[in-house]
Motif scaffolding. Structure first.
Motif, PDB file in Angstrom:
ATOM      1  N   UNK A  55       0.851  -1.189   0.000  1.00 25.24           N
ATOM      2  CA  UNK A  55       0.000   0.000   0.000  1.00 25.24           C
ATOM      3  C   UNK A  55       0.887   1.240   0.000  1.00 25.24           C
ATOM      4  N   UNK A  56       0.316   2.352  -0.467  1.00 22.91           N
ATOM      5  CA  UNK A  56       1.056   3.615  -0.489  1.00 22.91           C
ATOM      6  C   UNK A  56       0.151   4.742  -0.032  1.00 22.91           C
ATOM      7  N   UNK A  57       0.740   5.705   0.681  1.00 20.71           N
ATOM      8  CA  UNK A  57       0.032   6.947   0.992  1.00 20.71           C
ATOM      9  C   UNK A  57       0.168   7.873  -0.208  1.00 20.71           C
ATOM     10  N   UNK A  58      -0.936   8.507  -0.593  1.00 22.73           N
ATOM     11  CA  UNK A  58      -0.883   9.436  -1.726  1.00 22.73           C
ATOM     12  C   UNK A  58      -1.593  10.734  -1.383  1.00 22.73           C
ATOM     13  N   UNK A  59      -1.031  11.829  -1.877  1.00 18.59           N
ATOM     14  CA  UNK A  59      -1.619  13.139  -1.632  1.00 18.59           C
ATOM     15  C   UNK A  59      -0.550  14.205  -1.540  1.00 18.59           C
ATOM     16  N   UNK A  61       0.836  18.029  -0.081  1.00 17.95           N
ATOM     17  CA  UNK A  61       0.840  18.597   1.283  1.00 17.95           C
ATOM     18  C   UNK A  61      -0.470  19.287   1.663  1.00 17.95           C
ATOM     19  N   UNK A  62      -1.212  19.832   0.694  1.00 14.80           N
ATOM     20  CA  UNK A  62      -2.453  20.543   0.996  1.00 14.80           C
ATOM     21  C   UNK A  62      -3.688  19.643   0.885  1.00 14.80           C
ATOM     22  N   UNK A  63      -3.487  18.323   0.732  1.00 14.46           N
ATOM     23  CA  UNK A  63      -4.599  17.391   0.591  1.00 14.46           C
ATOM     24  C   UNK A  63      -4.644  16.421   1.761  1.00 14.46           C
ATOM     25  N   UNK A  64      -5.846  15.923   2.060  1.00 17.44           N
ATOM     26  CA  UNK A  64      -5.967  14.870   3.065  1.00 17.44           C
ATOM     27  C   UNK A  64      -5.431  13.576   2.470  1.00 17.44           C
ATOM     28  N   UNK A  65      -4.611  12.879   3.210  1.00 11.54           N
ATOM     29  CA  UNK A  65      -3.949  11.680   2.687  1.00 11.54           C
ATOM     30  C   UNK A  65      -4.948  10.548   2.462  1.00 11.54           C
ATOM     31  N   UNK A  66      -4.660   9.738   1.472  1.00 12.88           N
ATOM     32  CA  UNK A  66      -5.398   8.499   1.243  1.00 12.88           C
ATOM     33  C   UNK A  66      -4.385   7.357   1.184  1.00 12.88           C
ATOM     34  N   UNK A  67      -4.883   6.147   1.419  1.00 15.91           N
ATOM     35  CA  UNK A  67      -4.055   4.951   1.259  1.00 15.91           C
ATOM     36  C   UNK A  67      -4.577   4.192   0.048  1.00 15.91           C
ATOM     37  N   UNK A  68      -3.681   3.769  -0.823  1.00 18.70           N
ATOM     38  CA  UNK A  68      -4.062   3.046  -2.033  1.00 18.70           C
ATOM     39  C   UNK A  68      -3.452   1.652  -2.053  1.00 18.70           C
ATOM     40  N   UNK A  69      -4.290   0.674  -2.371  1.00 18.99           N
ATOM     41  CA  UNK A  69      -3.789  -0.649  -2.703  1.00 18.99           C
ATOM     42  C   UNK A  69      -3.592  -0.651  -4.218  1.00 18.99           C
ATOM     43  N   UNK A  70      -3.421  -1.813  -4.809  1.00 17.07           N
ATOM     44  CA  UNK A  70      -3.244  -1.849  -6.260  1.00 17.07           C
ATOM     45  C   UNK A  70      -4.532  -1.504  -6.999  1.00 17.07           C
ATOM     46  N   UNK A  71      -5.696  -1.677  -6.326  1.00 19.51           N
ATOM     47  CA  UNK A  71      -6.967  -1.493  -7.035  1.00 19.51           C
ATOM     48  C   UNK A  71      -7.977  -0.592  -6.353  1.00 19.51           C
ATOM     49  N   UNK A  72      -7.729  -0.185  -5.085  1.00 19.11           N
ATOM     50  CA  UNK A  72      -8.722   0.612  -4.372  1.00 19.11           C
ATOM     51  C   UNK A  72      -8.083   1.772  -3.618  1.00 19.11           C
ATOM     52  N   UNK A 175      -5.426   8.049  -6.395  1.00 18.39           N
ATOM     53  CA  UNK A 175      -6.132   6.888  -6.940  1.00 18.39           C
ATOM     54  C   UNK A 175      -5.156   5.724  -7.008  1.00 18.39           C
ATOM     55  N   UNK A 176      -5.681   4.499  -6.905  1.00 18.59           N
ATOM     56  CA  UNK A 176      -4.831   3.324  -7.065  1.00 18.59           C
ATOM     57  C   UNK A 176      -4.357   3.235  -8.509  1.00 18.59           C
ATOM     58  N   UNK A 177      -3.340   2.438  -8.754  1.00 21.83           N
ATOM     59  CA  UNK A 177      -2.823   2.296 -10.117  1.00 21.83           C
ATOM     60  C   UNK A 177      -3.912   1.811 -11.075  1.00 21.83           C
ATOM     61  N   UNK A 178      -4.700   0.842 -10.622  1.00 20.29           N
ATOM     62  CA  UNK A 178      -5.758   0.298 -11.475  1.00 20.29           C
ATOM     63  C   UNK A 178      -6.812   1.362 -11.776  1.00 20.29           C
ATOM     64  N   UNK A 179      -7.193   2.142 -10.775  1.00 17.29           N
ATOM     65  CA  UNK A 179      -8.190   3.202 -10.965  1.00 17.29           C
ATOM     66  C   UNK A 179      -7.636   4.326 -11.836  1.00 17.29           C
ATOM     67  N   UNK A 180      -6.352   4.607 -11.701  1.00 14.13           N
ATOM     68  CA  UNK A 180      -5.725   5.643 -12.511  1.00 14.13           C
ATOM     69  C   UNK A 180      -5.708   5.240 -13.983  1.00 14.13           C
TER      70      UNK A 180
END
Length: 394
Positions: A55-59, A61-72, A175-180
């Protein structure tokens, strides 16, 4: 003086604690706020991804962080605790001490931190509006040779060329890689040497128009376009093969592959007809009769346009005895439900269901159905049992 009891213990001590038993606790010598430590509550199905670092944190500095798996994609929410929660770290040392000389024996949990709450993961829709805005604000305008070497690709000027490396999109888009990848496909983005962009609308219109003219002059069937022949002749007219294939993907699909003659493509009637309807309405509102006449002239021979094809693309407005149409594409609306409904009710204060449905059926909110979205954002009225329901803003 009485000998002090032994005081050792860790998380294993608490996990192995039997029912109806108790332990003492003390503060670890390293006790403190430890702002770099957080408790994360994870669903069992997500645990393998977390433990195996998938999993990776994405976002930004001015955004609320999200965690992404490969698909969600998951929002990270802080939930406060009403009770006191002690954080006791694991230990490899013995948690019990004692001897045969009846020395005092004490089992102790060593508290490193008091946790005010924990982080929860809530599945959310990918935040693809930023992707749409990023690519559409800077469309790719082909200039010169697209066959760039690796050094030139590394030196791409995003603002001028409108191409964005995959790694850059991953860093910017929540977004996750799959969603992107699905988002790029929905936007009809093209991949050139590892970078992505949306081709300039006017360029694609010219490319499709030339292809259709050539199909007439060369006697090509729009349901059986030979890939090699189309690409070769289009290249002779100055169009890069990469973009010719992109055009075929945007407005058609592969139908077969002949061992001797290669791939064949069929243009999709609806996609081609919608393309020319959009081009006409970019000029502004049109009377229905005028629009239908001009549209019929633009549609390639052998194809037939039906107004039903334009569901979610145009709105009909009746002014007195006249009927007008204007462009209002669902693809231009936000994917965030609150913003989507705000834009819809800014366009119209009242919507009949047959007009509203095409503009909300693509919304995807985990755990919330279309009916739930309507209840949350609209008010429904139905003057009579047989009348069409009408929706207004809540």
């Amino acid at each position: 003086m009485d000998e002090q009891p032994s005081c050792r213990g860790g998380a294993e001590l608490v996990l192995n604690l039997e029912s109806n038993s108790s332990i003492s606790i003390n503060y670890d010598p390293k006790f403190g706020p430890h702002d770099d430590l957080f408790l994360l509550e994870v669903d069992e199905k997500l645990l393998p991804d977390i433990l195996q670092q998938r999993v990776t944190f994405r976002g930004q500095p001015d955004e609320e962080a999200v965690i992404c798996t490969s698909s969600k994609t998951y929002a990270v929410k802080f939930v406060g605790n009403s009770n006191t929660v002690f954080l006791i770290p694991p230990t490899n040392s013995s948690i019990l001490n004692g001897n045969s000389d009846n020395e005092k024996e004490t089992v102790v949990g060593s508290v490193l931190k008091v946790a005010p709450g924990n982080m929860e993961l809530v599945e959310v829709a990918p935040k693809l509006d930023k992707l749409k805005s990023l690519l559409k604000e800077s469309p790719y305008r082909p200039e010169g040779n697209l066959e760039m070497d690796e050094l030139e690709v590394e030196e791409l000027d995003e603002g001028n060329l409108g191409l964005f490396p995959w790694e850059d999109l991953v860093e910017r888009i929540q977004a996750s890689d799959e969603e992107l990848r699905a988002g790029l496909q929905a936007l009809s983005a093209v991949k050139i040497n590892g970078s992505w962009g949306i081709v300039d609308e006017e360029y694609m219109n010219n490319l499709l128009t030339v292809l259709l003219h050539l199909s007439v002059s060369e006697g090509w069937s729009l349901s059986a376009l030979k890939e090699d022949e189309v690409v070769g002749l289009m290249e002779a007219h100055g169009y890069q093969s990469k973009l010719v294939l992109h055009c075929l993907e945007m407005y058609g699909s592969k139908v077969s592959k002949d061992v001797n003659e290669g791939h064949f493509w069929m243009l999709d009637e609806k996609r081609v007809c919608v393309h020319f309807a959009r081009a006409i309405l970019r000029g502004g509102k049109r009377k229905m009769e005028s629009f239908m006449e001009q549209w019929a002239l633009k549609i390639p021979q052998g194809m037939h346009g039906s107004f039903d094809m334009l569901e979610g693309e145009v709105l009909v407005e009746r002014l007195g005895v006249e009927t007008w149409v204007h462009a209002f594409s669902v693809s231009s609306l936000s994917s965030i439900p609150a913003e989507r409904f705000l834009m819809l009710f800014r366009e119209r204060q009242k919507w009949e269901w047959k007009d509203l449905e095409p503009y909300i059926k693509d919304l995807r909110v985990p755990g919330l159905s279309s009916e739930g979205l309507l209840l949350k954002y609209t008010r429904r009225t139905q003057p009579t049992k047989d009348s069409e329901p009408v929706f207004t803003a809540r």
